[in-house]
Enzyme design. Structure first.
Site, PDB file in Angstrom:
ATOM      1  N   ASP A  11       0.881  -1.156   0.000  1.00  0.00           N
ATOM      2  CA  ASP A  11       0.000   0.000   0.000  1.00  0.00           C
ATOM      3  C   ASP A  11       0.928   1.218   0.000  1.00  0.00           C
ATOM      4  O   ASP A  11       2.119   1.093   0.291  1.00  0.00           O
ATOM      5  CB  ASP A  11      -0.864  -0.037   1.270  1.00  0.00           C
ATOM      6  CG  ASP A  11      -1.640   1.245   1.490  1.00  0.00           C
ATOM      7  OD1 ASP A  11      -2.372   1.662   0.571  1.00  0.00           O
ATOM      8  OD2 ASP A  11      -1.494   1.829   2.576  1.00  0.00           O
ATOM      9  N   ASP A  13      -0.063   5.081   1.117  1.00  0.00           N
ATOM     10  CA  ASP A  13      -0.273   6.013   2.227  1.00  0.00           C
ATOM     11  C   ASP A  13      -0.308   5.283   3.562  1.00  0.00           C
ATOM     12  O   ASP A  13      -1.080   4.354   3.752  1.00  0.00           O
ATOM     13  CB  ASP A  13      -1.579   6.797   2.035  1.00  0.00           C
ATOM     14  CG  ASP A  13      -1.464   7.826   0.930  1.00  0.00           C
ATOM     15  OD1 ASP A  13      -0.544   8.656   0.999  1.00  0.00           O
ATOM     16  OD2 ASP A  13      -2.294   7.798  -0.004  1.00  0.00           O
TER      17      ASP A  13
END
Length: 178
Positions: A11, A13
């Protein structure tokens, strides 16, 4: 010794970049700007990793669907006003280099837009480490498994030998769904 994984998917953020507080602030500022109830930090933080419209739908349940694009524009304004100050977590660059040297494929599955991801990859200089990326513009939002399914298909990796690295339940649910 055989490697445990053929593909590691990250991922963005809150996992590679320390952007959680900035995202929360942008959601809260956009809500204030539009005269909506301001979500608390936990509610705003919970949506990180989702596509922006899905995130705003949860964070701001009072928002009428006809005003989603206005909210998206306000969020982007507040986010972009300070995103140049957001940094990668310590050790990310070195860790990615080590993983890359081990022969494993690396990829990104993110709720960011394609434009947003391409911009931060360019700004941080770590785009070279990734073999493939998927954004919410190209796939269903997390926790739908399409990002992982497309990445494993593109790279010829077995989903059972793929590791998803994230910081939210949305990332874990996407991995379980795949």
């Amino acid at each position: 010794m055989a490697k445990a994984f053929d593909l590691i998917v990250f991922d963005w953020d809150g996992t590679l970049m320390d952007s959680t507080a900035h995202i929360v602030h942008a959601i809260q500022a956009a809500s204030r700007e539009l005269g909506l109830p301001v979500p608390d930090k936990n509610r705003a933080r919970h949506v990180i990793g989702l596509g922006l419209v899905d995130a705003l739908r949860y964070a701001c349940p009072e928002l009428e669907p006809s005003h989603y694009q206005e909210m998206v524009a306000a969020y982007r304004h507040h986010y972009l006003a300070g995103d140049h100050a957001i940094e990668l977590f310590d050790g990310v660059r070195e860790g990615l280099a080590e993983l890359r040297d081990s022969g494993v494929f690396l990829a990104i599955a993110t709720g960011k837009s394609r434009v947003g991801l391409d911009r931060v990859l360019q700004e941080t200089g770590i785009g070279e480490f990734f073999d493939a990326t998927r954004t919410v513009d190209e796939c269903h939002s997390k926790p739908h498994p399409s990002m992982l399914e497309q990445l494993t298909d593109q790279l010829g990796a077995d989903v059972r030998r793929t590791l998803m690295v994230g910081d939210t339940t949305h990332d874990l649910q996407m991995a379980n769904n795949a």
